[in-house]
Design an enzyme around this catalytic site. Structure first.
Site, PDB file in Angstrom:
ATOM      1  N   ARG A   1       0.818  -1.208   0.000  1.00 16.57           N
ATOM      2  CA  ARG A   1       0.000   0.000   0.000  1.00 16.57           C
ATOM      3  C   ARG A   1       0.862   1.273   0.000  1.00 16.57           C
ATOM      4  O   ARG A   1       0.441   2.313  -0.516  1.00 16.57           O
ATOM      5  CB  ARG A   1      -0.909  -0.051   1.237  1.00 16.57           C
ATOM      6  CG  ARG A   1      -1.886   1.085   1.365  1.00 16.57           C
ATOM      7  CD  ARG A   1      -2.852   0.766   2.493  1.00 16.57           C
ATOM      8  NE  ARG A   1      -3.460   1.945   3.057  1.00 16.57           N
ATOM      9  CZ  ARG A   1      -4.657   2.419   2.687  1.00 16.57           C
ATOM     10  NH1 ARG A   1      -5.332   1.815   1.752  1.00 16.57           N
ATOM     11  NH2 ARG A   1      -5.144   3.494   3.253  1.00 16.57           N
TER      12      ARG A   1
ATOM     13  N   ILE B   1      -7.152   8.038  -0.483  1.00 13.33           N
ATOM     14  CA  ILE B   1      -7.038   6.576  -0.609  1.00 13.33           C
ATOM     15  C   ILE B   1      -7.861   6.009   0.548  1.00 13.33           C
ATOM     16  O   ILE B   1      -7.747   6.463   1.696  1.00 13.33           O
ATOM     17  CB  ILE B   1      -5.560   6.116  -0.574  1.00 13.33           C
ATOM     18  CG1 ILE B   1      -5.441   4.590  -0.642  1.00 13.33           C
ATOM     19  CG2 ILE B   1      -4.811   6.635   0.644  1.00 13.33           C
ATOM     20  CD1 ILE B   1      -3.986   4.091  -0.826  1.00 13.33           C
ATOM     21  N   SER B   2      -8.717   5.039   0.252  1.00 11.79           N
ATOM     22  CA  SER B   2      -9.639   4.523   1.268  1.00 11.79           C
ATOM     23  C   SER B   2      -8.902   3.782   2.380  1.00 11.79           C
ATOM     24  O   SER B   2      -7.822   3.229   2.174  1.00 11.79           O
ATOM     25  CB  SER B   2     -10.637   3.567   0.624  1.00 11.79           C
ATOM     26  OG  SER B   2     -11.312   4.199  -0.429  1.00 11.79           O
ATOM     27  N   GLN B   3      -9.554   3.748   3.537  1.00  8.47           N
ATOM     28  CA  GLN B   3      -9.071   2.987   4.703  1.00  8.47           C
ATOM     29  C   GLN B   3      -8.921   1.505   4.302  1.00  8.47           C
ATOM     30  O   GLN B   3      -9.800   0.965   3.617  1.00  8.47           O
ATOM     31  CB  GLN B   3     -10.138   3.160   5.782  1.00  8.47           C
ATOM     32  CG  GLN B   3      -9.904   2.459   7.080  1.00  8.47           C
ATOM     33  CD  GLN B   3     -11.193   2.475   7.924  1.00  8.47           C
ATOM     34  OE1 GLN B   3     -12.250   2.898   7.461  1.00  8.47           O
ATOM     35  NE2 GLN B   3     -11.070   2.010   9.143  1.00  8.47           N
TER      36      GLN B   3
END
Ligand code: SAH
Length: 227
Positions: free
Chosen positions: A44, A70-72
């Site tokens: 990530r 950016i999503s969790q």
């Protein structure tokens, strides 16, 4: 945008990633082994700017520039699990953003079509996906006026994921879903949305399920929000 400035630290990041998957993903009930393996595998930290690399495995969304996020990690895992991918699917993603969710999908499906309306984000995502040798992804930049939603030329899709919040489930997307297909999308009028899963039966009927509350940036377009 300083893409991939963080690749040199991969050994350290592998340990932190494993901890993230155990503490944020498995402990919260994600059980699809393929999703867990993909989250263990995809780095990530290369999808965020250098200044945020140390936070890349934290339990939260992070800025990626252009007022987008950016999503969790947990939300990425949850949405992916709801698509129930087996490896044979053609998947549509709306909102490439950093490309992290795209990379997870590319690992779990046959082919991924991902659309993004902000050009610099799409270009950076392309570099990250190429670096990871995920060549089964087709990206498209929808930066024209009106921000089109969907990808009519490549429809229908076995799975559709929208990683931006919509006021309602866009019909243009349920129309692009194949019989037996699944659509996962955050829906809501305010800053918070409900995560909605739409399942299309073999005879075209739509079944709707609601799960957690989440917070996404707005989906822009005719069946989304105004820019
Ligand atoms: N999955 C991404 C989420 C990025 S945020 C990640 O984790 O990095 C959502 C993205 O949706 C933003 O980059 C935004 O520009 C994009 N977006 C919003 N409306 C869109 C539309 N109509 N078509 C394509 N992308 C859109």
């Amino acid at each position: 945008m300083d893409h991939m400035a963080n690749v040199g630290f991969s050994l350290n990041f592998e340990i932190i990633r494993k901890k993230m998957v155990h503490e944020q993903i498995i402990s919260r009930g994600i059980s699809d082994r393929r999703v867990i393996d993909a989250m263990l595998k995809i780095p990530r930290h290369i999808f965020v700017q250098e200044a945020f690399a140390a936070q890349a495995y934290n339990d939260k969304a992070l800025p990626i520039g252009e007022k987008q996020t950016i999503s969790q990690p947990y939300i990425v895992a949850l949405m992916t699990e709801k698509l129930a991918l087996t490896g044979t699917e053609r998947v549509l993603e709306i909102g490439t953003g950093s490309g992290y969710q795209t990379a997870i999908l590319a690992t779990l499906a046959d082919r991924v079509y991902s659309a993004e309306r902000i050009r610099p984000l799409a270009l950076n995502a392309r570099k990250c996906l190429d670096y990871l040798k995920l060549f089964n992804v087709q990206l498209r930049i929808n930066d024209g006026e009106g921000s089109m939603i969907g990808w009519e030329e490549e429809a229908p899709f076995d799975a559709i994921i929208v990683t931006a919040g919509a006021p309602e489930v866009p019909e243009i997307l349920t129309d692009q879903l194949a019989p037996g297909g699944r659509l996962v999308i955050p829906v809501g009028a305010g800053p918070d949305q409900q995560l909605i899963t739409i399942i299309k039966s073999q005879d075209g009927e739509l079944h709707r399920e609601s799960s957690v509350t989440c917070r996404f940036v707005p989906l822009i377009g005719k069946q989304g929000w105004q820019a």
